[in-house]
Design a protein around this motif. Sequence first.
Motif, PDB file in Angstrom:
ATOM      1  N   PRO A  85      13.485 -40.732 -10.159  1.00  0.00           N
ATOM      2  CA  PRO A  85      13.043 -40.355 -11.494  1.00  0.00           C
ATOM      3  C   PRO A  85      14.154 -39.644 -12.266  1.00  0.00           C
ATOM      4  O   PRO A  85      15.233 -39.408 -11.724  1.00  0.00           O
ATOM      5  N   ALA A  86      13.857 -39.275 -13.510  1.00  0.00           N
ATOM      6  CA  ALA A  86      14.779 -38.440 -14.282  1.00  0.00           C
ATOM      7  C   ALA A  86      14.783 -37.063 -13.630  1.00  0.00           C
ATOM      8  O   ALA A  86      13.730 -36.502 -13.334  1.00  0.00           O
ATOM      9  N   ARG A  87      15.981 -36.523 -13.372  1.00  0.00           N
ATOM     10  CA  ARG A  87      16.098 -35.232 -12.682  1.00  0.00           C
ATOM     11  C   ARG A  87      16.897 -34.257 -13.546  1.00  0.00           C
ATOM     12  O   ARG A  87      17.777 -34.662 -14.296  1.00  0.00           O
ATOM     13  N   LEU A  88      16.579 -32.976 -13.410  1.00  0.00           N
ATOM     14  CA  LEU A  88      17.216 -31.939 -14.209  1.00  0.00           C
ATOM     15  C   LEU A  88      17.969 -30.964 -13.319  1.00  0.00           C
ATOM     16  O   LEU A  88      17.444 -30.513 -12.301  1.00  0.00           O
ATOM     17  N   GLY A  89      19.185 -30.657 -13.742  1.00  0.00           N
ATOM     18  CA  GLY A  89      19.967 -29.596 -13.114  1.00  0.00           C
ATOM     19  C   GLY A  89      20.362 -28.600 -14.182  1.00  0.00           C
ATOM     20  O   GLY A  89      20.704 -28.986 -15.300  1.00  0.00           O
ATOM     21  N   LEU A  90      20.299 -27.320 -13.859  1.00  0.00           N
ATOM     22  CA  LEU A  90      20.613 -26.283 -14.836  1.00  0.00           C
ATOM     23  C   LEU A  90      21.744 -25.406 -14.316  1.00  0.00           C
ATOM     24  O   LEU A  90      21.758 -25.030 -13.144  1.00  0.00           O
ATOM     25  N   ALA A  91      22.663 -25.073 -15.209  1.00  0.00           N
ATOM     26  CA  ALA A  91      23.741 -24.147 -14.889  1.00  0.00           C
ATOM     27  C   ALA A  91      23.771 -23.079 -15.977  1.00  0.00           C
ATOM     28  O   ALA A  91      24.144 -23.353 -17.116  1.00  0.00           O
ATOM     29  N   VAL A  92      23.343 -21.885 -15.609  1.00  0.00           N
ATOM     30  CA  VAL A  92      23.333 -20.759 -16.538  1.00  0.00           C
ATOM     31  C   VAL A  92      24.060 -19.619 -15.826  1.00  0.00           C
ATOM     32  O   VAL A  92      23.499 -18.962 -14.954  1.00  0.00           O
ATOM     33  N   SER A  93      25.290 -19.383 -16.198  1.00  0.00           N
ATOM     34  CA  SER A  93      26.122 -18.415 -15.485  1.00  0.00           C
ATOM     35  C   SER A  93      25.952 -17.001 -16.013  1.00  0.00           C
ATOM     36  O   SER A  93      25.336 -16.775 -17.060  1.00  0.00           O
ATOM     37  N   ARG A  94      26.533 -16.049 -15.305  1.00  0.00           N
ATOM     38  CA  ARG A  94      26.509 -14.654 -15.739  1.00  0.00           C
ATOM     39  C   ARG A  94      27.318 -14.445 -17.007  1.00  0.00           C
ATOM     40  O   ARG A  94      27.129 -13.452 -17.700  1.00  0.00           O
ATOM     41  N   LYS A  95      28.217 -15.360 -17.311  1.00  0.00           N
ATOM     42  CA  LYS A  95      28.962 -15.259 -18.566  1.00  0.00           C
ATOM     43  C   LYS A  95      28.042 -15.496 -19.761  1.00  0.00           C
ATOM     44  O   LYS A  95      28.279 -14.973 -20.849  1.00  0.00           O
TER      45      LYS A  95
END
Length: 147
Positions: free
Chosen positions: A42-52
Amino acid sequence: MTACFPRHVRVRARAEFDRAFQQGRRTASPLFSLHFVAGPPPARLGLAVSRKVDPHAVGRNRIKRVLRDLFRQLRAQLADGDYVVVARKAAAQSENAALRAGLLHLLQRAGALPQGDAGGTIPPAAPAAPPSHSASDDRPDGSSLPA
């Protein structure tokens, strides 16, 4: 009732993120950068939210929660593949509605969703009809001139 977000619709492994960054098509906005790699369903989501982006975990988690919720709602309409969203510093100061609108706009620009309605205040122009002009229209009393 909220829809679930099971593990099989998440990009989780470092190799999957690396593949999206290296092979994916990138589309960016002031709030986010989107990397898309077509793949099996399926459509998959990855998230990258850094401390910066936000030094506080509460702020980073708010951004991720809003993005996951929107992705959950749109998942059935999206093309199959991996969507990796990288948040930028401006996302930390944005309201939840702005985060949703930003991701939606980015998905539309990337071609993953159909473009929304233009939503302007001026209605679309109607096709112009050829003028039906007669000589009697020019005279105030309605009489016509002899031909």
